[in-house]
Design a protein around this motif. Sequence first.
Motif, mmCIF file in Angstrom:
data_model
loop_
_atom_site.group_PDB
_atom_site.id
_atom_site.type_symbol
_atom_site.label_atom_id
_atom_site.label_comp_id
_atom_site.label_asym_id
_atom_site.label_seq_id
_atom_site.Cartn_x
_atom_site.Cartn_y
_atom_site.Cartn_z
ATOM 1 N N GLY A 1 0.805 -1.208 0.000
ATOM 2 C CA GLY A 1 0.000 0.000 0.000
ATOM 3 C C GLY A 1 0.846 1.269 0.000
ATOM 4 O O GLY A 1 0.583 2.200 -0.775
ATOM 5 N N THR A 2 1.858 1.328 0.850
ATOM 6 C CA THR A 2 2.700 2.526 0.908
ATOM 7 C C THR A 2 3.554 2.669 -0.343
ATOM 8 O O THR A 2 3.791 3.780 -0.823
ATOM 9 N N LEU A 3 4.018 1.538 -0.899
ATOM 10 C CA LEU A 3 4.783 1.596 -2.150
ATOM 11 C C LEU A 3 3.912 2.131 -3.278
ATOM 12 O O LEU A 3 4.335 3.014 -4.044
ATOM 13 N N LEU B 1 13.716 8.210 -2.996
ATOM 14 C CA LEU B 1 14.701 7.226 -2.547
ATOM 15 C C LEU B 1 14.035 6.054 -1.833
ATOM 16 O O LEU B 1 14.602 4.961 -1.757
ATOM 17 N N SER B 2 12.845 6.270 -1.315
ATOM 18 C CA SER B 2 12.155 5.193 -0.601
ATOM 19 C C SER B 2 11.627 4.116 -1.539
ATOM 20 O O SER B 2 11.409 2.976 -1.110
ATOM 21 N N ILE B 3 11.416 4.442 -2.807
ATOM 22 C CA ILE B 3 10.754 3.506 -3.724
ATOM 23 C C ILE B 3 11.524 2.196 -3.881
ATOM 24 O O ILE B 3 10.947 1.114 -3.668
ATOM 25 N N PRO B 4 12.808 2.219 -4.244
ATOM 26 C CA PRO B 4 13.503 0.926 -4.380
ATOM 27 C C PRO B 4 13.642 0.189 -3.056
ATOM 28 O O PRO B 4 13.582 -1.046 -3.022
ATOM 29 N N LEU B 5 13.784 0.932 -1.947
ATOM 30 C CA LEU B 5 13.969 0.271 -0.650
ATOM 31 C C LEU B 5 12.677 -0.399 -0.173
ATOM 32 O O LEU B 5 12.703 -1.530 0.318
#
Length: 265
Positions: free
Chosen positions: A50-52, A191-195
Motif C-alpha cells: 500500500g505505501t509503495l 529514494l524510498s521507492i527501491p527500498l
Amino acid sequence: MDLWHIIVLSIIQGLTEFLPISSSAHLILPSQLLGWPDQGLAFDVAVHVGTLAAVVWYFRRDVLRLASAWAVDTSRGRVAEDSGLAWAIIVGTIPAGLAGVLLDDLIEAHLRSGLVIAASTIGFGLVLWWSDAVGRRRRELPALRLKDAVIIGLAQALALIPGTSRSGITMTAALFLGFQREAAARFSFLLSIPLITAAGALKTVELIGQGAGADWVSIGLGALLSFISAVACIHLFLKFLERIGLMPYVIYRLLLGAILLVVLW
C-alpha cells in the motif's frame, strides 16, 4: 485481527512510513499499551504494498520521466539532469541495501528492544532539529550530485536501527548538505521507492516460504487504507513543510520517546 486493529495499524503504517517520526516506534505502542496481537507477516506485506503504491502513484510523473531519461541516456552513454537524479537514487539505495544484507541478523538480535527504539526516536529527533536549524537550505533538487547521494544513502542505512525513521534520517542528511526542505523531502520520498520495493519483496518471499493461509479481506483492506493514508500524508507534508518547518515533528518525537521510556523502563 479485529477490524479496528486493521484500520488503526494500516493508517499508522501509511502515515509513519513517510513522516519523519519513525514507524517502528508507533507500531510498538499498540502491543505495549493495548496488548494488541502481532499483525503477522501477511499484513506487513499488505501495508508495504500500500505505501509503495502510494509513493509511486504520487510521484508517477517523476518516476516515468526519470526512468525514461535513465534508459535513454544510459544507452547513449551520457548523463543529463533527469538521468543524473535517477543514478543518484540508485547509488543512494546501495548502502542501505548492503547494510540490510550484512547486518540484519545483528540488528534483529540486539537492536529490536523498546528502549533502543525510544532512545533512537529521541536522539535522531534532536539531530533532525539540528540539521533544520543549521542547514543553509539553498540547494534545489537539480543540484544534487552523486557524492550527495552517497552521503544521504549512508544516512539511510542508519534507518535499519529501529526508531530512527528512514524519511527523517535522509531528510536530516540532505538538510546538512544545504538542500531546501522540500527538495530534501522529495528526494527522500523518491529514494524510498527501491527500498520499500526490496523490503516488500523479501517479506513476500518469506510469506510464501511459510506457506500460511491468507486472510484476503484483511490484506486488501490493509493495503487500501495504507495507500490512502500514505497519499494524504505525502501531499499534506509537502504542502505545509515550508510553512511549519520540522520543529513540530521534533517535539512529537521527543514526547513519543519519553512515553516509550516511561512505558518500557
